[in-house]
Scaffold this motif. Structure first.
Motif, PDB file in Angstrom:
ATOM      1  N   VAL A 105       0.849  -1.199   0.000  1.00  0.00           N
ATOM      2  CA  VAL A 105       0.000   0.000   0.000  1.00  0.00           C
ATOM      3  C   VAL A 105       0.880   1.243   0.000  1.00  0.00           C
ATOM      4  O   VAL A 105       1.262   1.763   1.044  1.00  0.00           O
ATOM      5  N   HIS A 106       1.233   1.676  -1.194  1.00  0.00           N
ATOM      6  CA  HIS A 106       2.073   2.864  -1.327  1.00  0.00           C
ATOM      7  C   HIS A 106       1.340   3.925  -2.145  1.00  0.00           C
ATOM      8  O   HIS A 106       0.294   3.658  -2.748  1.00  0.00           O
ATOM      9  N   GLY A 107       1.893   5.115  -2.202  1.00  0.00           N
ATOM     10  CA  GLY A 107       1.346   6.197  -3.028  1.00  0.00           C
ATOM     11  C   GLY A 107      -0.110   6.479  -2.664  1.00  0.00           C
ATOM     12  O   GLY A 107      -0.473   6.509  -1.488  1.00  0.00           O
ATOM     13  N   TYR A 108      -0.946   6.663  -3.677  1.00  0.00           N
ATOM     14  CA  TYR A 108      -2.348   7.040  -3.433  1.00  0.00           C
ATOM     15  C   TYR A 108      -3.149   5.958  -2.731  1.00  0.00           C
ATOM     16  O   TYR A 108      -4.175   6.234  -2.124  1.00  0.00           O
ATOM     17  N   ARG A 109      -2.684   4.721  -2.786  1.00  0.00           N
ATOM     18  CA  ARG A 109      -3.402   3.650  -2.081  1.00  0.00           C
ATOM     19  C   ARG A 109      -3.494   3.941  -0.589  1.00  0.00           C
ATOM     20  O   ARG A 109      -4.394   3.479   0.086  1.00  0.00           O
ATOM     21  N   ARG A 110      -2.524   4.698  -0.099  1.00  0.00           N
ATOM     22  CA  ARG A 110      -2.497   4.972   1.339  1.00  0.00           C
ATOM     23  C   ARG A 110      -3.713   5.770   1.793  1.00  0.00           C
ATOM     24  O   ARG A 110      -4.133   5.677   2.937  1.00  0.00           O
ATOM     25  N   LEU A 111      -4.267   6.572   0.891  1.00  0.00           N
ATOM     26  CA  LEU A 111      -5.430   7.385   1.258  1.00  0.00           C
ATOM     27  C   LEU A 111      -6.650   6.508   1.548  1.00  0.00           C
ATOM     28  O   LEU A 111      -7.596   6.954   2.183  1.00  0.00           O
ATOM     29  N   GLY A 112      -6.637   5.288   1.060  1.00  0.00           N
ATOM     30  CA  GLY A 112      -7.789   4.405   1.256  1.00  0.00           C
ATOM     31  C   GLY A 112      -7.722   3.582   2.521  1.00  0.00           C
ATOM     32  O   GLY A 112      -8.628   2.800   2.813  1.00  0.00           O
ATOM     33  N   LYS A 113      -6.684   3.745   3.293  1.00  0.00           N
ATOM     34  CA  LYS A 113      -6.539   2.901   4.489  1.00  0.00           C
ATOM     35  C   LYS A 113      -6.915   3.661   5.752  1.00  0.00           C
ATOM     36  O   LYS A 113      -6.389   4.735   6.028  1.00  0.00           O
ATOM     37  N   SER A 114      -7.817   3.077   6.510  1.00  0.00           N
ATOM     38  CA  SER A 114      -8.295   3.740   7.725  1.00  0.00           C
ATOM     39  C   SER A 114      -7.349   3.483   8.891  1.00  0.00           C
ATOM     40  O   SER A 114      -6.542   2.545   8.855  1.00  0.00           O
ATOM     41  N   LEU A 115      -7.511   4.294   9.915  1.00  0.00           N
ATOM     42  CA  LEU A 115      -6.701   4.098  11.121  1.00  0.00           C
ATOM     43  C   LEU A 115      -6.952   2.722  11.759  1.00  0.00           C
ATOM     44  O   LEU A 115      -5.990   2.043  12.139  1.00  0.00           O
ATOM     45  N   PRO A 116      -8.224   2.278  11.868  1.00  0.00           N
ATOM     46  CA  PRO A 116      -8.436   0.918  12.401  1.00  0.00           C
ATOM     47  C   PRO A 116      -7.736  -0.155  11.560  1.00  0.00           C
ATOM     48  O   PRO A 116      -7.168  -1.109  12.098  1.00  0.00           O
ATOM     49  N   GLY A 144      -1.763   8.187  14.109  1.00  0.00           N
ATOM     50  CA  GLY A 144      -2.749   8.326  15.195  1.00  0.00           C
ATOM     51  C   GLY A 144      -2.524   7.552  16.468  1.00  0.00           C
ATOM     52  O   GLY A 144      -3.491   7.099  17.080  1.00  0.00           O
ATOM     53  N   TYR A 145      -1.279   7.380  16.872  1.00  0.00           N
ATOM     54  CA  TYR A 145      -0.940   6.719  18.141  1.00  0.00           C
ATOM     55  C   TYR A 145      -1.330   5.237  18.191  1.00  0.00           C
ATOM     56  O   TYR A 145      -1.406   4.649  19.267  1.00  0.00           O
ATOM     57  N   ALA A 146      -1.541   4.641  17.022  1.00  0.00           N
ATOM     58  CA  ALA A 146      -1.768   3.197  16.966  1.00  0.00           C
ATOM     59  C   ALA A 146      -0.546   2.460  17.538  1.00  0.00           C
ATOM     60  O   ALA A 146      -0.668   1.378  18.110  1.00  0.00           O
ATOM     61  N   ASP A 147       0.616   3.081  17.387  1.00  0.00           N
ATOM     62  CA  ASP A 147       1.863   2.473  17.870  1.00  0.00           C
ATOM     63  C   ASP A 147       1.903   2.363  19.392  1.00  0.00           C
ATOM     64  O   ASP A 147       2.427   1.397  19.936  1.00  0.00           O
ATOM     65  N   ILE A 148       1.324   3.356  20.056  1.00  0.00           N
ATOM     66  CA  ILE A 148       1.332   3.357  21.518  1.00  0.00           C
ATOM     67  C   ILE A 148       0.443   2.207  22.011  1.00  0.00           C
ATOM     68  O   ILE A 148       0.815   1.465  22.910  1.00  0.00           O
ATOM     69  N   ALA A 149      -0.720   2.077  21.386  1.00  0.00           N
ATOM     70  CA  ALA A 149      -1.651   1.006  21.762  1.00  0.00           C
ATOM     71  C   ALA A 149      -1.010  -0.358  21.521  1.00  0.00           C
ATOM     72  O   ALA A 149      -1.128  -1.269  22.345  1.00  0.00           O
ATOM     73  N   LEU A 150      -0.308  -0.475  20.405  1.00  0.00           N
ATOM     74  CA  LEU A 150       0.335  -1.748  20.068  1.00  0.00           C
ATOM     75  C   LEU A 150       1.431  -2.079  21.083  1.00  0.00           C
ATOM     76  O   LEU A 150       1.503  -3.195  21.607  1.00  0.00           O
TER      77      LEU A 150
END
Ligand code: ARG
Length: 434
Positions: A105-116, A144-150
């Motif tokens: 998931v690189h380039g514009y594909r990244r815009l389609g990925k949600s935080l969850p 979005g601090y997903a790293d802290i939760a992980l």
């Protein structure tokens, strides 16, 4: 990649007396769980030597001693692992990963990925990373601090994964590489929380990362390969801004990592006093001297270029990024050789997430190919990583007091460095990774 461990476990013959005692005294007595581990060789990373006829004695997840085999009685252990034909090295440390990134998931594909979605990706990649023998990582920039939760879930034993030191959200100037990705047009644009301009705004971003639990601070002092519309040679952030970040981080006891490809942005970050330069692709002689003098680590990700140029297009990487990579990879490798020869401290970091997690250790053979001895490359991914992460003595070496983070390899990595790419088994804090 990861094979089922060829374990020769000799579980201690059931010691009824002890078990009964344990059963009775369970709530009253603090019981130390003991494990013995032996192999054809155990790596002393400091001296680059394979020790023979030794046993690693582990108690409650930490190494208690590395003893002569003749001095150790297997009956004293609750678990005994013997790998007569294999080699034990410390768990590896990757100082530059993005666990929440998906290499397809690189380039514009990244815009389609949600935080969850990214959060779940992170959990999956954490496990893959650990199974590859990487028992500690420094995560340098996450959504979005997903790293802290992980990190917290792994520390609580809820999810399998490496020990994580994490940066929260990378601090970026407007339009910068560190998070303001320039993919959306103006009317669709929402500034990410990590964007700031000016020293005080930068300090506020540091404080926010600290507030949500960051262990380290990440910023960018040049453009990047994978961000749209940024120039590798163009400095991002002024020395004043970078200094504000470093000072503010230091007031919380945190170090700063700065992404920098171009020579000017590298030196700006070195002047500001960062702990590490990430990529360091176009570092010049002055930059190498400054890094040496300050003891600044150069985290040079010299494997990733192969993935970007090989698979990048099908993974959605923008043509302009592919073009930038074609100008970067070779020079970065030449400068890796140069910086190493000059005595700069190079710490192993890969940018996994741009390429598949679990392939991290492929970089070691490239580090040997471009000038390190196998022992130096392994030190870069163990001892020196531990020092950069502030974990010296805790991880990255097989010595008394350190966590029992251990990787079992089929061959002696001092002879065959690529054996690190396919561990037979991995232990984290004395627990075999399933
Ligand atoms: N994340 C980095 C960037 O976008 C990747 C650089 C990879 N290329 C390299 N030769 N190390 O700038």
């Amino acid at each position: 990649m990861y094979r089922k461990p060829l374990l020769k476990i000799r579980p201690k013959s059931l010691n009824i007396g002890r078990s009964l005692f344990l059963l009775l005294a369970f709530s009253a007595t603090a019981y130390a769980e003991r494990m013995h581990l032996s192999a054809a060789g155990i790596l002393d990373v400091t001296n680059g030597e394979m020790l023979r006829d030794r046993v690693i004695v582990v108690e409650d997840g930490r190494i208690k001693a590395v003893s002569a085999r003749s001095e150790v009685d297997p009956a004293d252990a609750d678990r005994v692992y013997d790998y007569p034909d294999q080699f034990i090295v410390p768990g590896f440390i990757d100082a530059h990963v993005h666990l929440h990134s998906d290499p397809t998931v690189h380039g514009y594909r990244r815009l389609g990925k949600s935080l969850p979605q990214k959060t779940l990706t992170g959990a999956i990649n954490a496990r893959t990373t650990l199974r590859a023998g990487v028992t500690t990582v420094r995560q340098v920039g996450s959504p979005g601090y997903a790293d802290i939760a992980l990190r917290d879930a792994i520390n609580a034993g809820q999810l399998p994964g490496p020990r994580i030191l994490t940066a929260g959200m990378s601090i970026s100037i407007t339009g910068g590489h560190c998070g303001d990705d320039n993919l959306s047009p103006f009317e669709k644009y929402d500034a990410p929380e990590s964007v700031a301009d000016g020293p005080w705004a930068m300090r506020q971003r540091v404080r926010q990362n600290v507030k949500y639990g960051a262990d380290v601070i990440k910023t960018c002092s040049t453009g990047g390969v994978l961000s749209k519309g940024t120039e590798l040679g163009a400095a991002q952030g002024t020395v004043e801004e970078l200094t504000a970040i470093v000072e503010e981080a230091a007031s919380f006891g945190l170090k700063v990592a700065s992404h920098a490809h171009g020579a000017t942005g590298i030196k700006n970050a070195l002047k500001a006093g960062v702990a590490s330069i990430e990529h360091a692709s176009f570092i010049d002689d002055e930059g190498i001297r400054m890094a040496r003098r300050n003891g600044t680590a150069l985290v040079m990700d010299i494997y990733v270029t192969e993935y970007i140029l090989g698979k990048g297009e099908s993974a959605g990487i923008l043509p302009e990024s592919l073009e930038k990579e074609r100008r970067t990879g070779k020079t970065q490798r030449a400068n890796f050789t140069k910086a190493h020869k000059a005595g700069a401290r190079i710490v192993f970091g890969t940018d996994a997430g741009v390429f598949p997690h679990g392939d991290n250790m492929k970089q070691l053979s490239r580090m040997v190919q471009f000038g390190m001895t196998p022992a130096e490359a392994i030190r870069s991914a163990t001892l020196h990583g531990a020092e950069l992460l502030g974990l010296a003595g805790e991880v990255g070496e097989i010595t008394a007091g350190a966590y029992a983070d251990l990787v079992i390899l089929d061959d002696n990595p001092l002879d065959q460095i690529s054996t690190t790419e396919s561990p037979v088994a991995v232990f984290k804090e004395g627990r075999l990774v399933e």
